[in-house]
Design a protein around this motif. Structure first.
Motif, mmCIF file in Angstrom:
data_model
loop_
_atom_site.group_PDB
_atom_site.id
_atom_site.type_symbol
_atom_site.label_atom_id
_atom_site.label_comp_id
_atom_site.label_asym_id
_atom_site.label_seq_id
_atom_site.Cartn_x
_atom_site.Cartn_y
_atom_site.Cartn_z
ATOM 1 N N ARG A 95 109.314 38.574 -3.439
ATOM 2 C CA ARG A 95 109.599 39.129 -4.882
ATOM 3 C C ARG A 95 110.875 39.591 -4.988
ATOM 4 N NH1 ARG A 95 105.675 43.309 -8.022
ATOM 5 N NH2 ARG A 95 107.565 44.488 -7.920
ATOM 6 N N THR A 96 111.570 39.373 -6.149
ATOM 7 C CA THR A 96 112.775 40.153 -6.285
ATOM 8 C C THR A 96 112.597 41.511 -6.564
ATOM 9 O OG1 THR A 96 114.810 40.051 -7.532
ATOM 10 C CG2 THR A 96 112.842 39.364 -8.831
ATOM 11 N N ASP A 103 110.239 37.947 -12.262
ATOM 12 C CA ASP A 103 109.453 38.756 -11.479
ATOM 13 C C ASP A 103 108.280 38.027 -10.733
ATOM 14 O OD1 ASP A 103 107.643 42.135 -12.344
ATOM 15 O OD2 ASP A 103 109.524 41.583 -11.267
ATOM 16 N N GLY A 104 108.073 36.667 -10.983
ATOM 17 C CA GLY A 104 107.047 36.055 -10.029
ATOM 18 C C GLY A 104 107.308 35.985 -8.598
ATOM 19 N N PHE B 45 104.839 29.707 -9.078
ATOM 20 C CA PHE B 45 105.276 30.365 -10.284
ATOM 21 C C PHE B 45 105.360 29.475 -11.625
ATOM 22 C CE2 PHE B 45 106.193 34.061 -13.048
ATOM 23 C CZ PHE B 45 107.363 33.675 -13.717
ATOM 24 N N LEU B 46 104.458 29.914 -12.455
ATOM 25 C CA LEU B 46 104.825 29.075 -13.820
ATOM 26 C C LEU B 46 105.395 29.913 -14.786
ATOM 27 C CD1 LEU B 46 101.269 27.319 -14.203
ATOM 28 C CD2 LEU B 46 103.628 26.305 -13.444
ATOM 29 N N LEU B 55 108.518 36.746 -20.592
ATOM 30 C CA LEU B 55 109.988 36.985 -20.208
ATOM 31 C C LEU B 55 110.524 35.736 -19.364
ATOM 32 C CD1 LEU B 55 109.789 40.506 -19.456
ATOM 33 C CD2 LEU B 55 110.484 39.547 -21.587
ATOM 34 N N GLU B 56 109.849 34.988 -18.855
ATOM 35 C CA GLU B 56 110.147 33.794 -17.949
ATOM 36 C C GLU B 56 109.310 32.795 -17.862
ATOM 37 O OE1 GLU B 56 110.650 34.903 -13.714
ATOM 38 O OE2 GLU B 56 111.936 33.338 -13.305
ATOM 39 N N LYS B 57 109.821 31.621 -17.681
ATOM 40 C CA LYS B 57 109.170 30.633 -17.389
ATOM 41 C C LYS B 57 109.893 29.606 -16.430
ATOM 42 C CE LYS B 57 109.188 28.848 -21.838
ATOM 43 N NZ LYS B 57 108.935 27.908 -23.229
ATOM 44 N N SER B 58 109.337 29.012 -15.576
ATOM 45 C CA SER B 58 109.369 28.005 -14.574
ATOM 46 C C SER B 58 109.885 26.759 -15.089
ATOM 47 C CB SER B 58 108.372 27.966 -13.319
ATOM 48 O OG SER B 58 108.868 26.808 -12.763
ATOM 49 N N ARG B 59 110.708 26.072 -14.523
ATOM 50 C CA ARG B 59 111.059 24.664 -14.894
ATOM 51 C C ARG B 59 109.833 23.576 -14.698
ATOM 52 N NH1 ARG B 59 116.447 24.060 -11.556
ATOM 53 N NH2 ARG B 59 115.274 25.856 -10.535
ATOM 54 N N LEU B 60 108.833 24.362 -13.805
ATOM 55 C CA LEU B 60 107.622 23.480 -13.708
ATOM 56 C C LEU B 60 106.654 23.412 -14.955
ATOM 57 C CD1 LEU B 60 106.279 25.117 -10.291
ATOM 58 C CD2 LEU B 60 107.334 22.688 -10.614
#
Lengths: 117, 116
Positions: A95-96, A103-104, B45-46, B55-60
């Motif tokens: 994790r970063t 943050d995943g 990670f999704l 805050l973040e979305k994977s390209r998956l």
């Protein structure tokens, strides 16, 4: 992008013996976290041990310890005095450190640990 | 506190149908994550929420996938027009923290989706 590689799909160890699971990773960051998670069959993933990259001292949790080699980007897990309850899939994860976003966790493909009675 | 709870545990659906999964994080946790795990692989990670903000979305996460976390509490993951390739275990995790660091991520038991 970070990658995590676990080169041992399966490992087997006799009960009460010691086993080491391997993990290597690739990153361009200098600060990050590394984890080992355990996933028993049909049960949820639980954290085994955590290592902050800025700490030189290797993390230990009872029978579980890591060998963190930052320059080599290696993060192995040693399980001492193996017990039948240790049988599970073990995942190495990265994790970063940045927080707030990206943050995943990035996981390896896992190592299936078999404990022989 | 009973940990991270996911519902349903198993879902079988016909190709083309829509499905929705629910995740209830640990009550004080402000961060919530969705992962997908296919057989023999590690979780991927999704998407990630901090409170109610995604805050973040994977390209998956294709356009057929949408996740929400209204009021920063529980979260839902919807898959529209399911395909056989969507068959997987969908894992939810939560953690507590602001900025770098934070607690470890606690995982739920997952929702196993089978698309027939």
């Amino acid at each position: 992008a970070q990658t995590v590689t676990q080169s041992q799909p399966e490992m087997s160890v006799q009960e009460a013996e010691t086993v080491t699971l391997s993990c290597t990773y690739d990153t361009s960051e200098s600060d990050y976290y590394l984890f080992w998670y355990k996933q028993p069959p049909s049960r949820q993933m639980i954290l085994v041990i955590r290592q902050e990259a800025y700490k030189q001292q290797n993390a230990t949790e009872n029978r579980f310890s890591v060998n963190f080699q930052k320059a080599a980007k290696s993060f192995s897990l040693k399980i001492s005095d193996s017990q039948l309850g240790d049988a599970a899939m073990y995942f190495c994860a990265y994790r970063t450190y940045s927080g707030g976003g990206a943050d995943g966790l990035t996981f390896g493909k896992g190592t299936h640990l078999i404990i022989q009675p | 506190d009973t940990g991270v709870s996911q519902d349903p545990r198993h879902k079988i659906t016909k190709r083309g149908q829509n499905v929705t999964f629910r995740c209830d994080p640990i009550s004080e946790h402000n961060r919530l994550y969705w992962y997908r795990q296919t057989l023999g692989q590690g979780p991927e990670f999704l998407t990630y929420f901090q409170n109610e903000a995604q805050l973040e979305k994977s390209r998956l996460l294709s356009d057929r996938f949408s996740a929400e976390r209204p009021k920063g509490s529980f979260s839902t993951l919807e898959i529209q027009r399911t395909e056989q390739g969507d068959s997987a275990m969908y894992l939810c995790a939560s953690s507590l923290g602001t900025g770098p660091g934070g607690t470890e991520a606690f995982f739920g038991q997952g929702t196993r989706l089978t698309v027939v």
